[in-house]
Design a protein around this motif. Structure first.
Motif, PDB file in Angstrom:
ATOM      1  N   HIS A 222       0.868  -1.176   0.000  1.00 52.19           N
ATOM      2  CA  HIS A 222       0.000   0.000   0.000  1.00 52.19           C
ATOM      3  C   HIS A 222       0.906   1.227   0.000  1.00 52.19           C
ATOM      4  CE1 HIS A 222      -3.432  -2.603   0.999  1.00 52.19           C
ATOM      5  NE2 HIS A 222      -2.599  -3.207   1.829  1.00 52.19           N
ATOM      6  N   PRO A 223       1.136   1.867  -1.142  1.00 51.22           N
ATOM      7  CA  PRO A 223       2.091   2.977  -1.232  1.00 51.22           C
ATOM      8  C   PRO A 223       1.827   4.075  -0.230  1.00 51.22           C
ATOM      9  CG  PRO A 223       1.319   2.318  -3.415  1.00 51.22           C
ATOM     10  CD  PRO A 223       0.485   1.577  -2.427  1.00 51.22           C
ATOM     11  N   GLY A 224       0.562   4.423  -0.001  1.00 46.83           N
ATOM     12  CA  GLY A 224       0.270   5.506   0.952  1.00 46.83           C
ATOM     13  C   GLY A 224      -1.021   5.218   1.680  1.00 46.83           C
ATOM     14  N   PRO A 225      -1.079   4.308   2.638  1.00 45.45           N
ATOM     15  CA  PRO A 225      -2.323   3.945   3.316  1.00 45.45           C
ATOM     16  C   PRO A 225      -2.944   5.140   4.005  1.00 45.45           C
ATOM     17  CG  PRO A 225      -0.412   3.154   4.529  1.00 45.45           C
ATOM     18  CD  PRO A 225       0.093   3.669   3.236  1.00 45.45           C
ATOM     19  N   GLN A 226      -4.243   5.193   3.973  1.00 44.42           N
ATOM     20  CA  GLN A 226      -4.957   6.269   4.644  1.00 44.42           C
ATOM     21  C   GLN A 226      -4.895   6.076   6.151  1.00 44.42           C
ATOM     22  OE1 GLN A 226      -6.231   8.916   2.940  1.00 44.42           O
ATOM     23  NE2 GLN A 226      -5.198   7.917   1.213  1.00 44.42           N
ATOM     24  N   ALA A 227      -4.952   7.184   6.857  1.00 39.97           N
ATOM     25  CA  ALA A 227      -4.802   7.123   8.311  1.00 39.97           C
ATOM     26  C   ALA A 227      -5.898   6.290   8.960  1.00 39.97           C
ATOM     27  CB  ALA A 227      -4.805   8.539   8.878  1.00 39.97           C
ATOM     28  N   CYS A 228      -7.088   6.281   8.358  1.00 45.51           N
ATOM     29  CA  CYS A 228      -8.175   5.522   8.981  1.00 45.51           C
ATOM     30  C   CYS A 228      -7.969   4.021   8.886  1.00 45.51           C
ATOM     31  CB  CYS A 228      -9.513   5.918   8.333  1.00 45.51           C
ATOM     32  SG  CYS A 228      -9.560   5.644   6.541  1.00 45.51           S
ATOM     33  N   ASP A 229      -7.089   3.579   7.984  1.00 39.33           N
ATOM     34  CA  ASP A 229      -6.807   2.151   7.819  1.00 39.33           C
ATOM     35  C   ASP A 229      -5.600   1.689   8.622  1.00 39.33           C
ATOM     36  OD1 ASP A 229      -8.898   2.086   6.014  1.00 39.33           O
ATOM     37  OD2 ASP A 229      -7.584   2.477   4.296  1.00 39.33           O
ATOM     38  N   TRP A 230      -4.991   2.557   9.364  1.00 41.24           N
ATOM     39  CA  TRP A 230      -3.781   2.187  10.093  1.00 41.24           C
ATOM     40  C   TRP A 230      -4.095   1.234  11.246  1.00 41.24           C
ATOM     41  CZ3 TRP A 230      -0.499   7.303  10.716  1.00 41.24           C
ATOM     42  CH2 TRP A 230      -0.121   7.740   9.443  1.00 41.24           C
ATOM     43  N   PRO A 231      -3.086   0.457  11.690  1.00 38.73           N
ATOM     44  CA  PRO A 231      -3.293  -0.427  12.845  1.00 38.73           C
ATOM     45  C   PRO A 231      -3.673   0.355  14.096  1.00 38.73           C
ATOM     46  CG  PRO A 231      -1.242  -0.940  11.695  1.00 38.73           C
ATOM     47  CD  PRO A 231      -1.747   0.332  11.111  1.00 38.73           C
ATOM     48  N   ALA A 232      -4.324  -0.330  14.997  1.00 39.48           N
ATOM     49  CA  ALA A 232      -4.798   0.328  16.222  1.00 39.48           C
ATOM     50  C   ALA A 232      -3.636   0.907  17.018  1.00 39.48           C
ATOM     51  CB  ALA A 232      -5.585  -0.676  17.067  1.00 39.48           C
ATOM     52  N   CYS A 233      -2.498   0.183  17.049  1.00 38.41           N
ATOM     53  CA  CYS A 233      -1.326   0.666  17.800  1.00 38.41           C
ATOM     54  C   CYS A 233      -0.831   1.989  17.225  1.00 38.41           C
ATOM     55  CB  CYS A 233      -0.230  -0.394  17.748  1.00 38.41           C
ATOM     56  SG  CYS A 233       1.286   0.053  18.612  1.00 38.41           S
ATOM     57  N   ALA A 234      -0.755   2.064  15.887  1.00 38.57           N
ATOM     58  CA  ALA A 234      -0.288   3.291  15.254  1.00 38.57           C
ATOM     59  C   ALA A 234      -1.266   4.431  15.490  1.00 38.57           C
ATOM     60  CB  ALA A 234      -0.086   3.063  13.759  1.00 38.57           C
ATOM     61  N   GLN A 235      -2.562   4.136  15.410  1.00 42.00           N
ATOM     62  CA  GLN A 235      -3.556   5.186  15.620  1.00 42.00           C
ATOM     63  C   GLN A 235      -3.505   5.723  17.046  1.00 42.00           C
ATOM     64  OE1 GLN A 235      -7.433   5.008  13.943  1.00 42.00           O
ATOM     65  NE2 GLN A 235      -6.933   3.341  12.535  1.00 42.00           N
ATOM     66  N   ARG A 236      -3.245   4.857  18.012  1.00 42.20           N
ATOM     67  CA  ARG A 236      -3.123   5.325  19.397  1.00 42.20           C
ATOM     68  C   ARG A 236      -1.928   6.262  19.562  1.00 42.20           C
ATOM     69  NH1 ARG A 236      -3.175   1.597  24.361  1.00 42.20           N
ATOM     70  NH2 ARG A 236      -3.184   3.687  25.245  1.00 42.20           N
ATOM     71  N   ILE A 237      -0.800   5.898  18.946  1.00 43.37           N
ATOM     72  CA  ILE A 237       0.406   6.733  19.073  1.00 43.37           C
ATOM     73  C   ILE A 237       0.185   8.080  18.394  1.00 43.37           C
ATOM     74  CG2 ILE A 237       2.836   6.921  18.430  1.00 43.37           C
ATOM     75  CD1 ILE A 237       3.030   3.885  18.698  1.00 43.37           C
ATOM     76  N   VAL A 238      -0.397   8.055  17.182  1.00 42.54           N
ATOM     77  CA  VAL A 238      -0.627   9.312  16.469  1.00 42.54           C
ATOM     78  C   VAL A 238      -1.626  10.172  17.236  1.00 42.54           C
ATOM     79  CG1 VAL A 238      -1.500  10.338  14.340  1.00 42.54           C
ATOM     80  CG2 VAL A 238      -0.024   8.322  14.241  1.00 42.54           C
TER      81      VAL A 238
END
Length: 822
Positions: A183-199
């Motif tokens: 996925h060259p540029g995944p959308q933020a809403c599709d990110w893993p839960a861990c990444a979304q928590r950090i962001v």
């Protein structure tokens, strides 16, 4: 792992978990950790744990023990991370629930040991080590680990807080690593839960009104953008850039320095450098930051390879603005008007300059340092405003001396703020010396030389400022063009030299030894470059400088004596040393420079002057100094005789350098050869070799080299070994020598060398025969000796087995004679 180390591991693990036997030396634990890292990098961690079950037992005991020392607990957490860095070992430790136990809520986090910063640091570093593969994300997502990392960002220990921020950035990159593949540029809403928590945590921090919290979030992002250049980082920047831009609208701007670091880290990313919004944010930052805060950002922008021209122009204008204000305050021209287009308001810069002495000094020193770094860079702005920079540097130096003519209240205020400021003087002199690499109008060059001479003359100049003034003067002198059509100096330059040498005479008589030393260093350098020019020779010999330099050979300060030796070496090499006809020697018998330096080598109680003498003698021999060339063998013999008795190993090592020069000259081939040839030395014909060896024996070079071969100082022995190997390679088989000299008396030489090897070096070798010397050289294992000398003196004590023995001996498990002492 070595069997010997495996046998010691059970005892080591038992010691580590026994609170009655604490390991007092934390450096041993650090060395143990480094050793385990080396072992796991070379093989399987699972196999290591299976072959040494005591290691797993150690980690299990750590889980249940309540009274371990913080150092041991921290070591165990970090060691667990080292093992779990391999995914197979991670799964192996997961089966026994060791990882959740050590890093989860039931581990050290829930006990009294957590109050120790060493434990929190070890916990963070252990997680950082094991977070190398996707399997680790399951542990990191559970057991409240992320929440703990968030809280550690605000830890009272700066080391722990910094490590937590770096860990957070690393986990974000790891969580996106597998998800972003394909996925060259995944959308933020599709990110893993861990990444979304950090962001989400970072976003919340960037909105915070607490500056320390904002700074921590910016530092974490700087780490992440600096190390990760995947396409998903572009999505992250698009999401966060509005929050970053909003920080620039606040007054004052919170966490300005971390904000600058983040912007430059993003600008350097190959993924984000094409983002037009990024360049707009950088331009906004240049306009909103204070002059002191904007300086590092402007320099970073000018270092970028692909930067819009408009932004580069704005950044350069920001750097120049303080100097422009200085020039305007003294009613001087400031260069092309377009150069400063798009800069911050001049009134803001003036306010920063005039707010206080510390602020004024900090801004000017920062500006001068940034421009000094920019000047030699190929991507520096073009055209380069050399005249403006020269004028500004000269004006700043005049303001510091009180000799500038202020044209406004701002100029008068600057005179007061900068009067006698040593820090600004040093920075301006360094910058002025750097500007000598360019060209400028003749009237400005004249002003440069005048202000430098004024600083050298001024009784108010501190020793450090004088040293900088001498260095800048030398750089400008060497950059000035020679008179066309000849190799002599320009008449105006000779006039300046007369004035300069008159000042140098006074400085060589200064009561401050640092000033005398700086003057001698300047004399040495200018003589090295201009000693062969008739105009310089005439001006120098008409002064008392050579005589004063010779008098300083007897200075009470050792550093000054060493500098005087070096200066005399240069002067004598060009025939410019003081003579009986010089003004400083109106009459009487005078010793030659060679006799003076030999006297220093034999009698000076300090090592610095004696080392300087040996360096001068080596240079004289290499360059064919007139007094040395009269009788080279006598010169070398006298120098080696004195150097061999010197207690300073650097003097003896320099003696070997001189011996090598003499050896190469004596064995030199009549046909020229390339000094950079990679091929081994060419063998010397037997007839020439016999003559050369006779000369080497006459100067007792072999006795000096053999004695040095068994020197207690390893660098001396190494140099001697290289010298003898060079001679053996040049000599070849030496069959002709044996035929000419018959059977050499080798036994007596070998017996004497054996006595020297055991420390009995008081007996000389006597008169040596070339054949005997070469026979001894062929019989010695010089190649093996060179390998032995190349090893560090503690290579045995640095072994893992020795380290384990030391740890066990420190707590009394081994007998007192079973540990290495180092």
């Amino acid at each position: 792992m070595d069997p010997e180390c495996s046998q010691l591991l059970p005892a080591l693990c038992a010691v580590l978990v026994d609170p009655r036997q604490p390991v007092a030396d934390d450096t041993c634990l650090e060395k143990l950790l480094d050793w385990f890292k080396t072992v796991t990098e070379a093989g399987s961690s699972v196999l290591l744990l299976q072959e040494n079950p005591c290691l797993v037992e150690l980690l299990s005991r750590v889980l249940v023990s309540q009274d371990l020392s913080p150092g041991t607990l921290s070591f165990s957490l970090r060691l667990t991370g080292v093992f779990a860095a391999q995914e197979s070992c991670f799964q192996y430790l997961q089966q026994g629930e060791l990882l959740p136990g050590l890093f989860g809520e039931l581990g050290p986090r829930g006990g009294a040991a957590w109050t120790a910063p060493a434990v929190r640091s070890g916990w963070t570093q252990g997680l950082r080590s094991l977070a190398r593969h996707p399997s680790a994300l399951h542990v990191l997502a559970d057991h409240g680990i992320l929440d703990t990392i968030f809280s550690l960002q605000e830890d009272s220990s700066l080391f722990v807080a910094s490590a937590a921020g770096q860990l957070l950035a690393h986990i974000l990159g790891l969580s996106m690593q597998g998800h972003a593949q394909g996925h060259p540029g995944p959308q933020a809403c599709d990110w893993p839960a861990c990444a979304q928590r950090i962001v989400g945590h970072i976003e919340e921090a960037l909105r915070s009104s607490a500056t320390p919290r904002v700074a921590r979030a910016l530092n974490a992002l700087t780490t992440m953008f600096g190390h990760c250049h995947s396409p998903w980082t572009q999505v992250l920047w698009v999401r966060l850039s509005p929050l970053v831009a909003r920080l620039l609208e606040k007054d004052p701007i919170p966490a300005a320095h971390p904000l600058v670091d983040l912007l430059l880290s993003v600008a350097r990313s190959p993924v984000l450098s094409s983002d037009c919004g990024l360049w707009e944010t950088l331009a906004q930052a240049l306009s909103h930051l204070s002059p002191t805060q904007a300086g590092p950002l402007a320099l970073g922008i000018l270092k970028l390879q692909d930067c819009p021209q408009a932004l580069s122009t704005q950044a350069f204008a920001v750097l120049l603005q303080p100097l422009v204000c200085v020039l305007k305050a003294t009613a001087q021209a400031t260069g092309p008007a377009g150069l400063l287009g798009g800069t911050t308001s001049a009134s803001v810069t003036v306010d920063a300059l005039l707010s206080s002495r510390p602020a004024c000094v900090a801004l000017l020193c920062q500006t001068l340092a940034h421009l000094e770094l920019l000047q030699p860079m190929p991507q520096r702005p073009s055209p380069w405003p050399q005249a403006l920079l020269l004028g500004a540097a000269v004006t700043i130096l005049q303001l510091c001396r009180g000799s500038a003519a202020p044209a406004s209240d701002v100029g008068g205020r600057l005179c007061v703020l900068l009067a006698g400021c040593v820090r600004v003087q040093r920075a301006a002199l360094d910058f002025l010396g750097t500007l000598s690499q360019g060209t400028g109008p003749q009237e400005l060059v004249t002003q440069v030389l005048a202000v430098l001479l004024a600083y050298l003359e001024s009784p108010d100049s501190s020793p450090t400022v004088l040293k900088k003034a001498f260095q800048a003067t030398l750089r400008w002198l060497l950059s000035l063009p020679k008179a066309p059509g000849c190799c002599d100096l320009d008449p105006d330059l000779q006039l300046f030299l007369r004035e300069l040498l008159a000042v140098l005479q006074k400085r060589l008589c200064s009561p401050c030894w640092e000033v005398r030393d700086s003057g001698l260093e300047f004399l040495t350098q200018v003589t090295r470059h201009w000693g062969g020019q008739a105009g310089f020779q005439h001006v120098l010999l008409a002064s008392e400088v050579p005589a004063l330099a010779e008098q300083l050979l007897r200075d009470p300060e050792r550093y000054v004596r060493a500098s005087a030796v070096t200066a005399l070496g240069q002067l004598s090499g060009h025939g410019l040393h003081a003579t009986s006809a010089s003004p400083g020697h109106p009459g009487g018998q005078q010793r030659s420079p060679l006799q003076d330096l030999l006297h220093i080598l034999s009698t000076d109680s300090e090592g610095f002057p004696r080392r300087a003498v040996m360096q001068v003698f080596t240079e004289w021999l290499r360059d064919g100094h007139a007094e040395v060339a009269e009788d080279v063998e006598r010169f070398v013999a006298r120098v080696l005789q004195v150097a061999s008795r010197d207690l300073d190993w650097e003097v003896r090592a320099q003696g070997l350098e001189l011996a090598l020069v003499f050896l190469a000259q004596t064995l030199s081939q009549p046909s020229p050869c390339c000094p950079y040839a990679v091929a081994p030395p060419e063998a010397v014909p037997p007839s020439r070799l016999a003559q050369a060896l006779q000369a080497l024996c006459r100067v007792r070079l072999f006795e000096f080299a053999f004695r040095a071969l068994f020197d207690c100082d390893r660098p001396v022995a190494q140099k001697s070994c290289e010298l003898l190997l060079f001679l053996r390679a040049k000599a070849g088989p030496c069959d002709g020598l044996q035929e000419a000299g018959g059977s050499p008396d080798v036994a007596s030489v070998e017996a004497a060398l054996q006595r020297w090897r055991v420390g009995e070096q008081d007996q000389p070798l006597g008169d040596l025969e070339p054949g005997a010397v070469m026979a001894v050289l062929r019989s010695m294992d010089l190649d093996g000796l060179r390998g032995t000398l190349a090893e560090s003196s503690d290579h045995v004590e640095k072994s893992p087995q020795s380290l384990l023995q030391d740890v066990l001996a420190s707590v009394g498990v081994l007998g007192e004679n079973e540990a290495d002492c180092y």
